[in-house]
Design a protein around this motif. Sequence first.
Motif, mmCIF file in Angstrom:
data_model
loop_
_atom_site.group_PDB
_atom_site.id
_atom_site.type_symbol
_atom_site.label_atom_id
_atom_site.label_comp_id
_atom_site.label_asym_id
_atom_site.label_seq_id
_atom_site.Cartn_x
_atom_site.Cartn_y
_atom_site.Cartn_z
ATOM 1 N N ALA A 83 71.378 57.011 20.435
ATOM 2 C CA ALA A 83 72.272 56.609 21.523
ATOM 3 C C ALA A 83 73.524 55.927 20.993
ATOM 4 O O ALA A 83 74.605 56.041 21.585
ATOM 5 N N GLN A 84 73.396 55.239 19.864
ATOM 6 C CA GLN A 84 74.519 54.463 19.355
ATOM 7 C C GLN A 84 75.543 55.296 18.594
ATOM 8 O O GLN A 84 76.566 54.773 18.163
ATOM 9 N N VAL A 85 75.300 56.597 18.451
ATOM 10 C CA VAL A 85 76.318 57.455 17.830
ATOM 11 C C VAL A 85 77.499 57.667 18.779
ATOM 12 O O VAL A 85 78.600 58.009 18.341
ATOM 13 N N THR A 90 74.078 50.719 25.114
ATOM 14 C CA THR A 90 73.204 51.156 24.022
ATOM 15 C C THR A 90 72.938 50.069 22.996
ATOM 16 O O THR A 90 72.292 50.321 21.983
ATOM 17 N N ALA A 91 73.452 48.843 23.264
ATOM 18 C CA ALA A 91 73.241 47.697 22.356
ATOM 19 C C ALA A 91 73.792 47.960 20.962
ATOM 20 O O ALA A 91 73.214 47.545 19.953
ATOM 21 N N ARG A 92 74.927 48.658 20.916
ATOM 22 C CA ARG A 92 75.602 48.877 19.641
ATOM 23 C C ARG A 92 76.107 47.544 19.090
ATOM 24 O O ARG A 92 76.363 46.619 19.875
ATOM 25 N N PHE A 112 78.480 54.541 13.814
ATOM 26 C CA PHE A 112 78.346 53.885 15.112
ATOM 27 C C PHE A 112 79.526 54.310 15.991
ATOM 28 O O PHE A 112 80.684 54.167 15.589
ATOM 29 N N GLY A 113 79.242 54.830 17.189
ATOM 30 C CA GLY A 113 80.298 55.173 18.126
ATOM 31 C C GLY A 113 81.304 56.162 17.590
ATOM 32 O O GLY A 113 82.474 56.106 17.924
ATOM 33 N N GLY A 166 67.924 51.682 12.980
ATOM 34 C CA GLY A 166 67.847 52.384 14.265
ATOM 35 C C GLY A 166 66.440 52.835 14.566
ATOM 36 O O GLY A 166 65.597 52.937 13.665
ATOM 37 N N GLY A 167 66.196 53.117 15.836
ATOM 38 C CA GLY A 167 64.849 53.430 16.270
ATOM 39 C C GLY A 167 64.581 54.875 16.613
ATOM 40 O O GLY A 167 63.629 55.164 17.340
ATOM 41 N N THR A 168 65.389 55.806 16.112
ATOM 42 C CA THR A 168 65.171 57.220 16.430
ATOM 43 C C THR A 168 64.363 57.881 15.320
ATOM 44 O O THR A 168 64.911 58.306 14.298
#
Length: 315
Positions: A48-50, A58-60, A74-75, A110-112
């Motif tokens: 999500a943070q990409v 997304t708590a980036r 990030f982003g 990250g959690g993916t």
Amino acid sequence: MNMPEDSKNQLCGARVALIAGPTASGKSSLAMRVAERTNGVIVNADSAQVYRDLRVVTARPSAEDEAALPHRLFGYIDGAEACSAARWADDAKTAIAEAHNGGQPAILVGGTGLYHRTLLEGLAPIPEIDPDIRADIRASPVEENFAALEREDPASAERLNATDTTRVARALEVIRSTGRTIDAWQKEKRGGIAQDIALAPAILLPDRHWLYARCDARFADMFDSGAVDEVRALIDRELDPSLPIMRAIGMPEIVAFLSGGLSREDAIAAAAQATRRYAKRQYTWFANQPPADWPRPRESECEKYENKIVTKLLQ
């Protein structure tokens, strides 16, 4: 950012930390501390943070954190695009190689789990699925597809949950389109970097009650810290609702709030519940799926494992 084939040897001996775990588990804070102590580069491994559109939702990392230490991936993708695990893995290889060439370790955070697995193990070279076969399978109920899978690929049927719509459909479309089982293809994975790098993994698995309380508090804070404005701006773009960015955790609840379908309190409660459910699924995955010898520190053990990660990265 695709990494050329002749540049893959640049990863040889790269020092890489992988800090993973469920949402709200404190991964980012640990990654920041490790990066500060090792002069490392923090590399995003959260699907999500990409995307650049939803920093708060997304708590980036904050703009201040990103400015304080090197951050990569990030982003960096517009929400109108859909990022795949394969694309991210290519970009991550490039980011790791660049850090390695500069004498710096890379700290993946990250959690993916799919992203981690794709990067480390590689991808199976499964050919493109016949679109007619895919359409036929995706239009059929999961019960029918599972019954067909039991006949055509019994090993996959035994391994999969009979109600797992996505995985059952995927296994069935692979056997029908290629004539080989998905397990046979998986044994031919290519492009993984696990054998080329010095990896220091850590999976944060804090107390569940502590984790769920953090999920609740974090979303309530997000709601008052710009999340609503982010979602409103994204709605104004009229993007395809099937895009990943439009299905981010918390997005549907804020959309409902903006349309008048939910009160502020109900939207926060519903989004917090969705976050807890997501954290629960991640917790179960990280407790069981990664290699058994990967450390799984509790919150009270973080300092000890931080020191272990730092020591390995500085070797």
